[in-house]
Motif scaffolding. Structure first.
Motif, PDB file in Angstrom:
ATOM      1  N   GLU A   1       1.837  -2.817   4.300  1.00  0.00           N
ATOM      2  CA  GLU A   1       2.250  -1.432   4.068  1.00  0.00           C
ATOM      3  C   GLU A   1       1.476  -0.442   4.950  1.00  0.00           C
TER       4      GLU A   1
ATOM      5  N   TYR B   1      -1.314  -5.598   0.494  1.00  0.00           N
ATOM      6  CA  TYR B   1      -0.984  -4.230   0.937  1.00  0.00           C
ATOM      7  C   TYR B   1      -1.125  -4.039   2.441  1.00  0.00           C
TER       8      TYR B   1
ATOM      9  N   SER C   1      -3.694  -0.857  -4.138  1.00  0.00           N
ATOM     10  CA  SER C   1      -2.634  -0.070  -3.488  1.00  0.00           C
ATOM     11  C   SER C   1      -2.968   0.065  -2.014  1.00  0.00           C
ATOM     12  N   VAL C   2      -1.999   0.484  -1.220  1.00  0.00           N
ATOM     13  CA  VAL C   2      -2.264   0.681   0.202  1.00  0.00           C
ATOM     14  C   VAL C   2      -3.244   1.833   0.394  1.00  0.00           C
TER      15      VAL C   2
END
Length: 570
Positions: A108, A105, A36-37
C-alpha cells in the motif's frame, strides 16, 4: 548561520551512542505492532531517524580519526564503533528489512515514492549473511591501517620535512632537477612500505573473497556489483567502457604528450615531467592558505549561484572544513555527509596548488548535493549511488570555471587553469579505466601472487599509455603505482563511477555553456532527487544521458578537445 538539527521525535536528545543505549530502540522497532500503512510509514520514519543518528556518530569518529591518525584515543573510538556497535546493528538491520518486506501493508506504500528504496532493501536481504558480519568488522579495521601507513609518510627535501602532498608541489617546478629529486624522494618513500602494503592488501583480498563465497557468489567482483546496487549496468559494459576510453581518449592524450615533450625540449617524458606547466612559467598558485582557499571557493560558488555559495558559507560558520596538509593526517580528500545535521564535512590535504582548488570545488559539489537533498523524508533516500554523487562534484568543477577569476589576478593565469582542468578531465578517464579493470582482474583471480599482481597492473596499464611517461629505470615504481590509490584498499570497486560521472559532467557543462541558467537549474533538480529515481532517470533529469558507449565517448571527447583547442589557440 549556525546549523540547528531538527528536533528528534523518536531518539532521545543527547543519547549516548553506546550499544546498551541503542539496543532498546532497535528492539522497539523490531517488536512494534504495525497495523496500517500509516503506522508502517511512521515506523519507517522512526527507523530512519535512528539510522541517521548512528550514521552521524560514526561519521564524526571517522572524520576525527582521519584528521589525526596518530591519536590513539581517536583510533580507539573509531574501532569501538567498528567492533562493538556495527556488528550488533547488522543482524538487527537485516531483521528490520524483513519486517518491511513481510508487512502486509508494504504493497500500500506509494510505489513511485518508495520503489528505489524497496528495491535496495530486497537486494540487501538477498546478499546478507550472518557469518559475514565478523568479516566486515575485520575488513574495516584492516582498511584503516592503510590510512595509518600512508598518513605517516613524509620526505625531507633540502633539510625540510614535507608530507607527500606538500612535496608533490615540487613536481610543478620549472627546474627539471628539482622535479626529479622530489619525485625520487616521494617514490622511494612509498616503496619503503611496499611490502607492508602488499601484505595488507593480500589480507584484505582473502577476507573479501570469503565474504563473496559466503554470500553465494563466485568472486568478490560479482558480489560487489550486487552490494553496490549496480542495477543499471554489468561488468561486460564496464569492459566496453574501458575499450571506448582506450580507443577515443588515449589517442588525444598521446597527441597532448607529444606537445608536452616538444615544449619541454626533452628526448623523453619522465614521470617527473608530467605536472609541470609547459609554458615554462611557475606553477599556478591560486591561494596561499587554507582559509583563503575556503573564502575564494565561497566567492566562486556565489558567482555561480547564490544558493550554492551560501552552502559553503554555512559550512565555514560551523567549522566543517579541515583542508591543510600536515603530518599524521590521512591522505586524500572527501566530503562526508552528516546524516542528522543535513550538512557535510570537507576534508582535504591542501598544499596551496591548483589541484587543491579543483579538489575544493569537487568536494564543494558533493557538499551542495548533501544540502540540497537533506530534506528528503527518509535517510535511505539520501544514500545516492556514486554514479550520481560524482556527477554532482565533477559537473561543479566544469561549470565553476567561468568564476575562477576570483582565484587568479590575470587572464593568462585563468586561461592556463582552464586548460589544465580540461587536460585533467581527459587524463582522468584512462586512469579510471585502468584502476577499474585492475580490480576486475584482482577479484576474479583471487589466488594470484604479489608478483602476478604487479605484472597484471603493468599489462592493463600499458594500452592506456602508462601515464604517457617513460618508466625506464623505474620499473618497480611503475609496478606498484596502484598502491597510491586509496580506493583499492578502502572502497573496492568504487572507481568506475568517476569515469561515468566524468562523461555526464562534460554533458552537463555542454548544456550549461549553451544556456547557463537552464543548465544549472537541471543540475540542481537532479541533485534534489537524492536516490528516489534510477540512475538513468536522475541523469535524464539533469538533461543528459547515462551512456558510456564508444559513440557517446567520442561525441564528448570531441567537444572537450574542441574547447581545449580554442583555449590553446587564444
Amino acid at each position: 548561520m549556525i546549523i540547528e538539527k531538527k528536533a528528534r521525535t523518536y531518539v532521545p536528545e543527547n543519547l549516548d551512542i553506546k550499544w546498551e543505549k541503542l539496543e532498546p530502540l532497535f528492539n522497539e522497532l523490531l517488536t512494534r505492532p504495525i497495523n496500517s500503512v500509516q503506522e508502517l510509514e511512521s515506523w519507517l520514519k522512526d527507523k530512519s531517524e535512528l539510522e541517521a543518528v548512528v550514521e552521524e556518530d560514526f561519521a564524526w569518529k571517522y572524520i576525527r580519526m582521519t584528521c589525526d591518525t596518530l591519536n590513539e584515543q581517536l583510533l580507539q573510538d573509531f574501532q569501538y564503533f567498528a567492533t562493538e556497535i556495527e556488528p550488533k546493528i547488522a543482524p538487527i538491520s537485516n531483521n528490520l528489512n524483513k519486517r518491511l518486506v513481510e508487512s502486509a501493508y508494504m504493497v500500500e506504500l506509494d510505489e513511485e515514492k518508495y520503489r528505489i528504496f524497496i528495491r535496495s532493501v530486497k537486494n540487501d536481504l538477498e546478499i546478507f549473511r550472518e557469518e559475514n558480519i565478523r568479516l566486515f568488522t575485520e575488513i574495516q579495521i584492516k582498511q584503516q591501517t592503510y590510512q595509518s601507513i600512508t598518513g605517516a609518510m613524509s620526505v625531507t627535501l633540502d633539510g625540510k620535512e614535507y608530507t607527500l602532498e606538500q612535496a608533490s608541489v615540487f613536481l610543478k617546478d620549472p627546474n627539471r632537477e628539482i622535479r626529479k629529486k622530489a619525485w625520487e624522494a616521494i617514490t622511494t618513500r612509498r616503496l619503503q612500505d611496499k611490502v607492508q602494503l602488499d601484505t595488507l592488501f593480500n589480507e584484505l583480498l582473502k577476507l573479501r573473497h570469503q565474504v563473496a563465497v559466503n554470500a553465494g557468489f563466485e568472486n568478490f567482483r560479482d558480489y560487489m556489483f550486487r552490494a553496490l546496487g549496480r542495477f543499471d549496468y554489468t561488468p561486460h559494459e564496464c569492459y566496453k567502457f574501458h575499450e571506448a576510453i582506450e580507443r577515443e581518449i588515449v589517442p588525444i592524450l598521446s597527441e597532448q604528450s607529444l606537445k608536452r615533450q616538444e615544449a619541454l625540449g626533452i628526448d623523453a617524458l619522465k614521470p617527473w615531467d608530467m605536472d609541470v606547466d609547459i609554458s615554462g612559467k611557475p606553477a599556478l598558485r591560486p591561494f596561499e592558505t587554507g582559509a583563503e582557499l575556503i573564502e575564494k571557493a565561497i566567492s566562486c560558488f556565489n558567482g555561480l549561484d547564490p544558493y550554492i555559495g551560501e552552502r559553503l558559507s554555512i559550512m565555514q560558520e560551523n567549522h566543517l572544513f579541515d583542508v591543510e596538509s600536515r603530518k599524521g593526517k590521512a591522505p586524500g580528500g572527501y566530503n562526508y555527509p552528516l546524516a542528522e545535521t543535513g550538512a557535510p564535512f570537507i576534508f582535504m590535504n591542501s598544499a596551496n596548488t591548483f589541484r587543491d582548488l579543483t579538489t575544493m570545488i569537487h568536494e564543494g559539489g558533493h557538499a551542495v548535493h548533501t544540502f540540497i537533498s537533506a530534506d528528503l523524508e527518509l535517510n535511505d533516500f539520501k544514500h545516492v549511488p556514486s554514479e550520481v554523487a560524482e556527477l554532482a562534484s565533477m559537473s561543479m568543477e566544469l561549470m565553476s570555471m567561468d568564476k575562477w577569476d576570483v582565484f587568479f589576478d590575470n587572464a593568462e593565469d585563468l586561461k592556463r587553469a582552464k586548460k589544465d582542468q580540461l587536460r585533467d578531465v581527459l587524463k582522468t578517464l584512462p586512469w579510471v579505466a585502468v584502476v577499474d579493470q585492475f580490480q576486475h582482474w584482482i577479484y576474479t583471480n583471487p589466488d594470484h601472487t604479489t608478483k602476478q599482481r604487479e605484472a597484471a597492473w603493468k599489462q592493463i596499464f600499458t594500452p592506456f599509455g602508462l601515464n604517457f611517461a617513460d618508466w625506464s629505470d623505474h620499473e618497480e615504481a611503475l609496478e606498484n603505482l596502484w598502491q597510491k590509490q586509496l580506493h583499492i584498499f578502502e572502497v573496492p570497486f568504487y572507481y568506475i563511477e568517476y569515469g561515468m560521472a566524468q562523461l555526464g559532467a562534460i554533458a552537463v557543462w555542454k548544456n550549461y555553456k549553451t544556456n547557463p541558467e537552464e543548465g544549472l537549474r537541471l543540475y540542481k533538480e537532479a541533485l534534489k532527487l537524492g536516490y528516489t529515481k534510477t540512475i538513468k532517470e536522475i541523469y535524464q533529469t539533469a538533461g543528459i544521458e547515462f551512456n558510456f558507449s564508444a559513440e557517446y565517448v567520442h561525441e564528448l571527447a570531441t567537444f572537450i578537445k574542441a574547447e581545449l583547442d580554442l583555449l590553446e589557440a587564444e
